[in-house]
Design a protein around this motif. Structure first.
Motif, PDB file in Angstrom:
ATOM      1  N   PRO A  26       0.822  -1.201   0.000  1.00 17.16           N
ATOM      2  CA  PRO A  26       0.000   0.000   0.000  1.00 17.16           C
ATOM      3  C   PRO A  26       0.859   1.255   0.000  1.00 17.16           C
ATOM      4  CG  PRO A  26      -0.183  -1.166   2.087  1.00 17.16           C
ATOM      5  CD  PRO A  26       0.663  -1.992   1.189  1.00 17.16           C
ATOM      6  N   GLN A  27       0.440   2.252  -0.752  1.00 16.35           N
ATOM      7  CA  GLN A  27       1.170   3.503  -0.821  1.00 16.35           C
ATOM      8  C   GLN A  27       0.783   4.389   0.359  1.00 16.35           C
ATOM      9  OE1 GLN A  27       3.518   4.075  -3.108  1.00 16.35           O
ATOM     10  NE2 GLN A  27       3.123   1.988  -3.836  1.00 16.35           N
ATOM     11  N   PRO A  28       1.743   5.141   0.898  1.00 21.32           N
ATOM     12  CA  PRO A  28       1.402   6.032   2.010  1.00 21.32           C
ATOM     13  C   PRO A  28       0.467   7.150   1.556  1.00 21.32           C
ATOM     14  CG  PRO A  28       3.684   6.340   1.313  1.00 21.32           C
ATOM     15  CD  PRO A  28       3.132   5.206   0.522  1.00 21.32           C
ATOM     16  N   SER A  29      -0.383   7.573   2.467  1.00 20.68           N
ATOM     17  CA  SER A  29      -1.327   8.649   2.126  1.00 20.68           C
ATOM     18  C   SER A  29      -0.604   9.987   2.112  1.00 20.68           C
ATOM     19  CB  SER A  29      -2.478   8.692   3.137  1.00 20.68           C
ATOM     20  OG  SER A  29      -1.958   8.887   4.424  1.00 20.68           O
ATOM     21  N   ARG A  30      -1.138  10.924   1.375  1.00 28.18           N
ATOM     22  CA  ARG A  30      -0.491  12.233   1.264  1.00 28.18           C
ATOM     23  C   ARG A  30      -1.101  13.237   2.186  1.00 28.18           C
ATOM     24  NH1 ARG A  30       1.292  13.135  -4.904  1.00 28.18           N
ATOM     25  NH2 ARG A  30       2.123  11.066  -5.145  1.00 28.18           N
TER      26      ARG A  30
END
Length: 75
Positions: free
Chosen positions: A71-75
């Protein structure tokens, strides 16, 4: 009835086989230059681990690859 000596000898043989198996897997991963790149990803680490665990199977044609998405980190 099993004797203690027979049990210890069997454990020792199994341990030696497992260590040799993993060393062969490390050699296979090294020959495929898996340890040279600095960009580690989930797929790269997974492929290295599976190659090491597969050990001697790599020399009869097995070429394990792992495809995963972290999962990509949230911005």
């Amino acid at each position: 009835m099993r004797t203690r000596r027979a049990s210890t000898t069997g454990s020792r043989v199994i341990t030696i086989v497992v260590v040799v198996w993993l060393l062969i897997g490390l050699a296979a991963a090294g020959q495929r230059s898996y340890f040279k790149n600095d960009n580690a990803s989930c797929a790269k680490v997974g492929t290295i681990v599976v190659t090491i665990i597969a050990g001697p199977l790599n020399y009869i044609g097995a070429n394990p690859k792992i495809d995963c998405e972290a999962p990509q980190p949230s911005r």
